[in-house]
Design an enzyme around this catalytic site. Structure first.
Site, PDB file in Angstrom:
ATOM      1  N   TYR A   1       0.826  -1.225   0.000  1.00  0.00           N
ATOM      2  CA  TYR A   1       0.000   0.000   0.000  1.00  0.00           C
ATOM      3  C   TYR A   1       0.852   1.263   0.000  1.00  0.00           C
ATOM      4  CZ  TYR A   1      -4.051  -2.915   0.194  1.00  0.00           C
ATOM      5  OH  TYR A   1      -5.003  -3.839  -0.145  1.00  0.00           O
TER       6      TYR A   1
ATOM      7  N   ARG B   1       1.543   2.044  -3.569  1.00  0.00           N
ATOM      8  CA  ARG B   1       0.361   2.601  -4.264  1.00  0.00           C
ATOM      9  C   ARG B   1       0.070   4.013  -3.780  1.00  0.00           C
ATOM     10  NH1 ARG B   1      -4.096  -1.755  -3.759  1.00  0.00           N
ATOM     11  NH2 ARG B   1      -5.331  -0.230  -4.942  1.00  0.00           N
TER      12      ARG B   1
ATOM     13  N   GLN C   1     -15.498   1.846  -5.836  1.00  0.00           N
ATOM     14  CA  GLN C   1     -14.699   0.736  -5.302  1.00  0.00           C
ATOM     15  C   GLN C   1     -13.239   1.188  -5.189  1.00  0.00           C
ATOM     16  OE1 GLN C   1     -15.965  -3.305  -7.190  1.00  0.00           O
ATOM     17  NE2 GLN C   1     -16.337  -1.728  -8.737  1.00  0.00           N
TER      18      GLN C   1
ATOM     19  N   HIS D   1     -14.705   0.617  -0.531  1.00  0.00           N
ATOM     20  CA  HIS D   1     -13.561  -0.244  -0.227  1.00  0.00           C
ATOM     21  C   HIS D   1     -12.456   0.502   0.514  1.00  0.00           C
ATOM     22  CE1 HIS D   1     -14.682  -3.151  -3.741  1.00  0.00           C
ATOM     23  NE2 HIS D   1     -15.467  -3.285  -2.693  1.00  0.00           N
TER      24      HIS D   1
ATOM     25  N   GLY E   1     -16.291   1.451 -15.485  1.00  0.00           N
ATOM     26  CA  GLY E   1     -14.899   1.032 -15.294  1.00  0.00           C
ATOM     27  C   GLY E   1     -14.697  -0.055 -14.279  1.00  0.00           C
TER      28      GLY E   1
ATOM     29  N   SER F   1     -14.936  -4.481 -13.703  1.00  0.00           N
ATOM     30  CA  SER F   1     -15.044  -5.769 -14.405  1.00  0.00           C
ATOM     31  C   SER F   1     -16.189  -6.610 -13.864  1.00  0.00           C
ATOM     32  CB  SER F   1     -13.731  -6.549 -14.257  1.00  0.00           C
ATOM     33  OG  SER F   1     -13.513  -6.872 -12.884  1.00  0.00           O
TER      34      SER F   1
ATOM     35  N   LEU G   1     -14.593  -0.175 -20.820  1.00  0.00           N
ATOM     36  CA  LEU G   1     -13.774  -0.344 -22.035  1.00  0.00           C
ATOM     37  C   LEU G   1     -14.239  -1.554 -22.831  1.00  0.00           C
ATOM     38  CD1 LEU G   1     -11.315   0.875 -23.496  1.00  0.00           C
ATOM     39  CD2 LEU G   1      -9.874  -0.772 -22.281  1.00  0.00           C
TER      40      LEU G   1
HETATM   41  C1  BV8 Z   1     -17.260  -9.356   1.590  1.00  0.00           C
HETATM   42  C2  BV8 Z   1      -8.963  -3.653  -1.595  1.00  0.00           C
HETATM   43  C3  BV8 Z   1     -18.558 -10.331   3.174  1.00  0.00           C
HETATM   44  C4  BV8 Z   1      -8.404  -2.340  -1.750  1.00  0.00           C
HETATM   45  C5  BV8 Z   1     -10.679  -4.789  -2.731  1.00  0.00           C
HETATM   46  C6  BV8 Z   1     -14.933 -16.096   0.315  1.00  0.00           C
HETATM   47  C7  BV8 Z   1     -14.852 -15.543   1.582  1.00  0.00           C
HETATM   48  C8  BV8 Z   1     -15.275 -14.240   1.847  1.00  0.00           C
HETATM   49  C9  BV8 Z   1     -15.719 -13.456   0.815  1.00  0.00           C
HETATM   50  C10 BV8 Z   1     -15.776 -14.026  -0.445  1.00  0.00           C
HETATM   51  C11 BV8 Z   1     -15.414 -15.314  -0.716  1.00  0.00           C
HETATM   52  N1  BV8 Z   1     -15.601 -15.561  -2.037  1.00  0.00           N
HETATM   53  C12 BV8 Z   1     -16.071 -14.447  -2.642  1.00  0.00           C
HETATM   54  C13 BV8 Z   1     -16.195 -13.521  -1.676  1.00  0.00           C
HETATM   55  C14 BV8 Z   1     -16.619 -12.194  -1.841  1.00  0.00           C
HETATM   56  C15 BV8 Z   1     -15.380 -11.374  -2.154  1.00  0.00           C
HETATM   57  C16 BV8 Z   1     -15.246 -11.392  -3.648  1.00  0.00           C
HETATM   58  O1  BV8 Z   1     -16.069 -10.797  -4.323  1.00  0.00           O
HETATM   59  N2  BV8 Z   1     -14.232 -12.100  -4.185  1.00  0.00           N
HETATM   60  C17 BV8 Z   1     -14.117 -12.169  -5.616  1.00  0.00           C
HETATM   61  C18 BV8 Z   1     -12.650 -12.093  -6.030  1.00  0.00           C
HETATM   62  C19 BV8 Z   1     -14.802 -13.446  -6.107  1.00  0.00           C
HETATM   63  N3  BV8 Z   1     -15.680 -10.055  -1.657  1.00  0.00           N
HETATM   64  C20 BV8 Z   1     -15.242  -9.680  -0.461  1.00  0.00           C
HETATM   65  O2  BV8 Z   1     -14.501 -10.335   0.235  1.00  0.00           O
HETATM   66  C21 BV8 Z   1     -15.797  -8.357   0.020  1.00  0.00           C
HETATM   67  N4  BV8 Z   1     -16.273  -8.507   1.339  1.00  0.00           N
HETATM   68  O3  BV8 Z   1     -17.823 -10.027   0.762  1.00  0.00           O
HETATM   69  O4  BV8 Z   1     -17.556  -9.393   2.888  1.00  0.00           O
HETATM   70  C22 BV8 Z   1     -18.785 -10.325   4.587  1.00  0.00           C
HETATM   71  C23 BV8 Z   1     -20.009 -10.716   4.995  1.00  0.00           C
HETATM   72  C24 BV8 Z   1     -20.255 -10.734   6.304  1.00  0.00           C
HETATM   73  C25 BV8 Z   1     -19.266 -10.352   7.204  1.00  0.00           C
HETATM   74  C26 BV8 Z   1     -18.026  -9.957   6.770  1.00  0.00           C
HETATM   75  C27 BV8 Z   1     -17.770  -9.936   5.441  1.00  0.00           C
HETATM   76  C28 BV8 Z   1     -14.717  -7.283   0.049  1.00  0.00           C
HETATM   77  C29 BV8 Z   1     -14.450  -6.809  -1.343  1.00  0.00           C
HETATM   78  C30 BV8 Z   1     -13.431  -5.671  -1.309  1.00  0.00           C
HETATM   79  C31 BV8 Z   1     -12.075  -6.239  -1.393  1.00  0.00           C
HETATM   80  N5  BV8 Z   1     -11.109  -5.195  -1.576  1.00  0.00           N
HETATM   81  N6  BV8 Z   1      -9.669  -3.983  -2.800  1.00  0.00           N
HETATM   82  C32 BV8 Z   1      -7.317  -2.361  -2.749  1.00  0.00           C
HETATM   83  O5  BV8 Z   1      -6.298  -3.028  -2.518  1.00  0.00           O
HETATM   84  O6  BV8 Z   1      -7.553  -1.688  -3.755  1.00  0.00           O
HETATM   85  S1  BV8 Z   1     -11.420  -5.305  -4.169  1.00  0.00           S
HETATM   86  C33 BV8 Z   1     -10.581  -4.741  -5.531  1.00  0.00           C
HETATM   87  O7  BV8 Z   1     -11.378  -5.144  -6.661  1.00  0.00           O
HETATM   88  C34 BV8 Z   1     -10.510  -3.239  -5.639  1.00  0.00           C
HETATM   89  O8  BV8 Z   1     -11.151  -2.559  -4.600  1.00  0.00           O
HETATM   90  C35 BV8 Z   1     -11.256  -2.948  -6.930  1.00  0.00           C
HETATM   91  O9  BV8 Z   1     -11.894  -1.742  -6.880  1.00  0.00           O
HETATM   92  C36 BV8 Z   1     -12.213  -4.062  -6.937  1.00  0.00           C
HETATM   93  C37 BV8 Z   1     -12.963  -4.303  -8.186  1.00  0.00           C
HETATM   94  O10 BV8 Z   1     -12.049  -4.294  -9.263  1.00  0.00           O
HETATM   95  P1  BV8 Z   1     -12.389  -3.290 -10.483  1.00  0.00           P
HETATM   96  O11 BV8 Z   1     -12.478  -1.924  -9.960  1.00  0.00           O
HETATM   97  O12 BV8 Z   1     -13.566  -3.813 -11.234  1.00  0.00           O
HETATM   98  O13 BV8 Z   1     -11.078  -3.382 -11.343  1.00  0.00           O
HETATM   99  P2  BV8 Z   1     -10.737  -4.475 -12.454  1.00  0.00           P
HETATM  100  O14 BV8 Z   1      -9.294  -4.332 -12.791  1.00  0.00           O
HETATM  101  O15 BV8 Z   1     -11.267  -5.810 -12.026  1.00  0.00           O
HETATM  102  O16 BV8 Z   1     -11.606  -4.027 -13.718  1.00  0.00           O
HETATM  103  C38 BV8 Z   1     -11.286  -2.810 -14.365  1.00  0.00           C
HETATM  104  C39 BV8 Z   1     -12.299  -2.647 -15.497  1.00  0.00           C
HETATM  105  O17 BV8 Z   1     -12.045  -1.382 -16.114  1.00  0.00           O
HETATM  106  C40 BV8 Z   1     -12.164  -3.701 -16.577  1.00  0.00           C
HETATM  107  O18 BV8 Z   1     -13.454  -4.173 -16.928  1.00  0.00           O
HETATM  108  C41 BV8 Z   1     -11.543  -2.946 -17.761  1.00  0.00           C
HETATM  109  O19 BV8 Z   1     -12.042  -3.398 -18.995  1.00  0.00           O
HETATM  110  C42 BV8 Z   1     -12.021  -1.541 -17.512  1.00  0.00           C
HETATM  111  N7  BV8 Z   1     -11.134  -0.509 -18.043  1.00  0.00           N
HETATM  112  C43 BV8 Z   1      -9.778  -0.545 -18.178  1.00  0.00           C
HETATM  113  N8  BV8 Z   1      -9.351   0.617 -18.710  1.00  0.00           N
HETATM  114  C44 BV8 Z   1     -10.453   1.398 -18.906  1.00  0.00           C
HETATM  115  C45 BV8 Z   1     -11.582   0.685 -18.479  1.00  0.00           C
HETATM  116  N9  BV8 Z   1     -12.833   1.178 -18.556  1.00  0.00           N
HETATM  117  C46 BV8 Z   1     -12.968   2.420 -19.062  1.00  0.00           C
HETATM  118  N10 BV8 Z   1     -11.926   3.165 -19.494  1.00  0.00           N
HETATM  119  C47 BV8 Z   1     -10.668   2.696 -19.430  1.00  0.00           C
HETATM  120  N11 BV8 Z   1      -9.632   3.451 -19.867  1.00  0.00           N
END
Ligand code: BV8
Length: 235
Positions: free
Chosen positions: A55, A58, A92, A110, A177, A179, A203
């Protein structure tokens, strides 16, 4: 409904053209480091120095003067100022580009890179420097408790009640923006569809693209100002 309230979900894609990496693109953050090593409570308990290092790097990247809000961030501020009903941005992203663009009605679900939290007294402090296990909490003075004010995986996102209330009331939901891989954010569209108009600006097609009434694909600095102009011209 001529002027519905609007909820806008943003993800890393809106900051990409400001020079910040996304997560899941080929050159994204998760291509070089594993979530399990740097973005979970267990990772922090196991190796706090490594997580602080992730962090800190970043936070330093965000402090680069070349990293500025872009046309997409500014278009959302104009929408908030000129739309005759409430506009809420739920991001996010942990960067502060929406804040620096002037977005007022904004929730960082987040957490925020520019804030640190003390696990011993819960105080949240604005923080732009490096953090370490030796950092003393400005509020309670104790060391060993400071962590990034970030929501890791398996932690509860912030202000979920306020987000739920805004989703219940909105007539237009726009996803920009992101995924659509991370829940609960990726599930918002399923909550509102059928009741609100849903639009994806990205995108490329996201994981949830079929859930949207409309999808406009292109770089955020092009498609977001164009979409805002279309909304305001028809207002
Ligand atoms: C929760 C930290 C529940 C900060 C982040 C097992 C156990 C527990 C939970 C889970 C589990 N299995 C699944 C889950 C849920 C889990 C989850 O979803 N996992 C996923 C991977 C399957 N979620 C969690 O754990 C969440 N908490 O569920 O708690 C709970 C319930 C009861 C009690 C307690 C808890 C917590 C989620 C938050 C995690 N922290 N980040 C950091 O380090 O940044 S998440 C991380 O992903 C970032 O925050 C980011 O914002 C987020 C999403 O990513 P995106 O923003 O979408 O970025 P990505 O690169 O993926 O996509 C970018 C997009 O932009 C693409 O589509 C691309 O095409 C597009 N793009 C690129 N360039 C451009 C563009 N678009 C336009 N213009 C451009 N130029």
């Amino acid at each position: 409904m001529p002027h519905p309230s609007i909820v806008i979900l943003t993800g890393a894609g809106i900051s990409r053209e400001s020079g910040l990496a996304t997560f899941r693109d080929a050159d994204g953050i998760w291509a070089t480091v594993r979530i399990e090593d740097v973005a979970t409570p267990r990772a922090f308990a196991r190796d706090p120095a490594r997580v602080h290092g992730f962090y800190n790097a970043r936070r330093r990247a965000l402090a680069d003067p070349a990293v500025q809000p872009n046309a997409a961030h500014h278009a959302l501020v104009e929408l908030e100022r000129r739309w005759p009903a409430p506009v809420l941005v739920v991001t996010q992203n942990v960067d502060d580009l929406h804040d620096r663009a002037g977005q007022r009605n904004l929730i960082h679900m987040h957490g925020e890179l520019a804030r640190a939290r003390c696990r011993l007294c819960d105080a949240v402090t604005e923080w732009r420097e490096d953090l370490s296990t030796d950092t003393a909490c400005p509020a309670c003075g104790r060391t060993g408790g400071m962590r990034p004010h970030i929501v890791w995986f398996e932690e509860m996102p912030m202000q979920m009640e306020a987000i739920g209330a805004a989703l219940d009331a909105c007539g237009l939901f726009v996803s920009i923006g992101t995924s659509g891989n991370v829940y609960p954010a990726a599930g918002f569209v399923a909550e509102v569809r059928g009741r609100a108009r849903t639009v994806e600006l990205n995108l490329e097609r996201s994981a949830g693209t079929t859930m949207f009434d409309e999808a406009i694909h292109g770089p955020a600095t092009v498609v977001v100002p164009g979409f805002v102009r279309r909304l305001l011209d028809a207002a």
